[in-house]
Design an enzyme around this catalytic site. Structure first.
Site, PDB file in Angstrom:
ATOM      1  N   SER A 170       0.784  -1.242   0.000  1.00 17.51           N
ATOM      2  CA  SER A 170       0.000   0.000   0.000  1.00 17.51           C
ATOM      3  C   SER A 170       0.809   1.281   0.000  1.00 17.51           C
ATOM      4  CB  SER A 170      -0.969   0.016   1.185  1.00 17.51           C
ATOM      5  OG  SER A 170      -2.077  -0.810   0.919  1.00 17.51           O
ATOM      6  N   LYS A 228       0.295   3.719  -2.827  1.00 14.41           N
ATOM      7  CA  LYS A 228      -0.711   4.773  -2.815  1.00 14.41           C
ATOM      8  C   LYS A 228      -0.067   6.168  -2.792  1.00 14.41           C
ATOM      9  CE  LYS A 228      -4.519   2.130  -0.756  1.00 14.41           C
ATOM     10  NZ  LYS A 228      -4.007   0.748  -0.661  1.00 14.41           N
ATOM     11  N   SER A 284      -6.094   3.488   4.109  1.00 15.03           N
ATOM     12  CA  SER A 284      -5.540   2.672   3.021  1.00 15.03           C
ATOM     13  C   SER A 284      -6.637   2.009   2.193  1.00 15.03           C
ATOM     14  CB  SER A 284      -4.589   1.603   3.586  1.00 15.03           C
ATOM     15  OG  SER A 284      -3.685   1.173   2.605  1.00 15.03           O
TER      16      SER A 284
END
Length: 446
Positions: A146, A149, A203
């Protein structure tokens, strides 16, 4: 052969002028190591001999030769087989300085030995000067989870109006069951700012799909992922290839600790991102038409609550990537960033390992460096074409998650002209070599 000649010529000129890697301040005296809970910090300073890493002129001052990375013991875990990374491209591994082309530890001469961590690779850099203070395998390939991102944020924050209200589609909700989600609903209408906060605080993978689709133009999410790869290329993150906007594992998706620092530096240069990254809570509005109530979300990055001077960052986890982390903090007028890949949560969680490395970085004298973060557009200044379009189709593996799994610029003319010419030559060589590798290997290792 032509690209090797270009690269060799550029490197020779740059080394002769001292342009690519700012010289570190000379060897500093021993510095007491700093520890964080659960992280073992060796009591001794880096010893002895200042060696010359491959490709660095013997007269380069203040760099300790590559050594094994200090590793903390971690329990064995079951994980999917690691995918084969793309073929190593020497010019890409030397971005930021030849000393960074190592799978081992690289630190300034006289620096205290960094704390032992479980991460397979990491890097500490100065957000303002761009100096790389140290790292372990900074150009080794890893899977991002993640923390990808942040590349989505660096790409899409300038494109999207945070006050615009958008509708979530059924396609946006197509995420791996059980993966990180903020709780948006199909048909729901939300301000883009709310979607950003859902992405960065919790997230949310569905939030990543919304933002990539909105910023991707006519091609939707596929266009968004393509834009992410173009932005990575512009930033100089030549080892980064995004396949999914969220960090959900996908075939051929890789990054490096060095590349993550370039992306993080771009993010923290944006005041909107800085505000989002330090937001502790946000209320997701009710959606009466979908019969859902409003609810509050909290920032999962424990650094902002428990590390003085924290600026924020991003956590990540997948079974394949293990724990990944990006964190930044300021102290005595310095802003540092740490990036790490492939960590285990024991004996210390990802953010704690990041905190320990930040503590170590803040002990180093100003000017200490083993390399530098290249500037946006520096490697592409002489190139006109964009990188080849990259497909956004994926063969998903376990979904990207975080939170519950992660508790938490030299000399006068003509030297300046020579350096500028060398950078242009090196940039052209990098692009030629990278495209050749893509044509040959498809950038999709299994």
């Amino acid at each position: 052969m032509k690209v090797r000649l270009l690269a060799a010529t550029a490197t020779a000129v740059l080394l002769g002028t001292g342009a690519p890697v700012p010289a570190a301040a000379g060897p500093a005296g021993p510095v007491a190591p700093v520890t964080s809970p659960g992280v073992v910090a060796p009591a001794t300073s880096a010893s002895g001999v200042v060696a010359s890493p491959p490709g660095v002129a013997p007269s380069a001052p203040g760099v300790v030769g590559s050594a094994p990375c200090p590793k903390a013991p971690a329990p064995r875990v079951s994980r999917p087989p690691r995918p084969s990374p793309p073929p190593a491209v020497p010019e890409e591994r030397a971005v930021g300085g030849q000393a960074l082309d190592t799978a081992g530890l690289i630190v300034p001469a006289g620096a205290a030995r960094p704390p032992a961590v479980t991460a397979t690779s990491w890097l500490v850099a100065d957000l303002d000067t761009g100096q790389v203070l140290g790292g372990c395998g900074p150009h080794e390939y890893g899977t991002p989870a993640s923390v990808q991102k942040l590349l989505l944020a660096a790409t899409m924050l300038p494109r999207l109006d945070p006050q615009q209200v958008v509708t979530v589609t059924d396609g946006d909700m197509d995420i791996e069951p059980g993966s990180s989600a903020v709780g948006l609903v199909a048909g729901g209408r939300y301000r883009i700012e709310t979607v950003w906060l859902g992405l960065l605080l919790q997230s949310g993978n569905e939030a990543a799909n919304v933002l990539a689709r909105l910023g991707g133009g006519p091609d939707g999410t596929a266009g968004g992922v393509r834009a992410m790869n173009e932005e990575a290329h512009r930033l100089g993150a030549l080892q980064t290839h995004a396949v999914t906007p969220s960090g959900l594992d996908g075939r051929g998706q890789f990054t490096s600790a060095y590349d993550l620092a370039l992306v993080a530096r771009a993010c923290f240069a944006d005041p909107t991102f800085r505000r989002y990254a330090l937001t502790e809570t946000h209320r997701i509005p009710a959606q009466p038409a979908q019969r859902t109530k409003g609810f509050e979300i909290q920032n999962e990055n424990q650094l902002i609550y428990r590390y003085p001077g924290a600026l924020g960052g991003k956590t990540g986890f997948t079974d394949l990537a293990r724990h990944t982390y990006v964190g930044a903090a300021q102290r005595n007028g310095r802003r540092l960033v740490v990036t790490l890949l492939g960590a285990e949560p024991q004996p210390a969680r990802g953010w704690e390992q990041g905190a320990a490395l930040l503590d170590w970085g803040f002990t180093l004298p100003r000017g200490s460096a083993v390399g530098r973060l290249v500037e946006p557009g520096e490697l592409t200044a002489s190139a006109t074409p964009s990188p080849p379009a990259l497909a956004a189709t994926v063969d998903p593996r376990p979904a990207a998650a975080s939170g519950p799994l992660e508790d938490g610029l030299i000399a006068r003319w003509p030297v300046a002209a020579l350096a500028a010419g060398a950078v242009a030559l090196l940039g052209a060589a990098l692009l030629w070599r990278r495209r050749a590798a893509r044509r040959r290997y498809g950038r999709a290792p299994s």
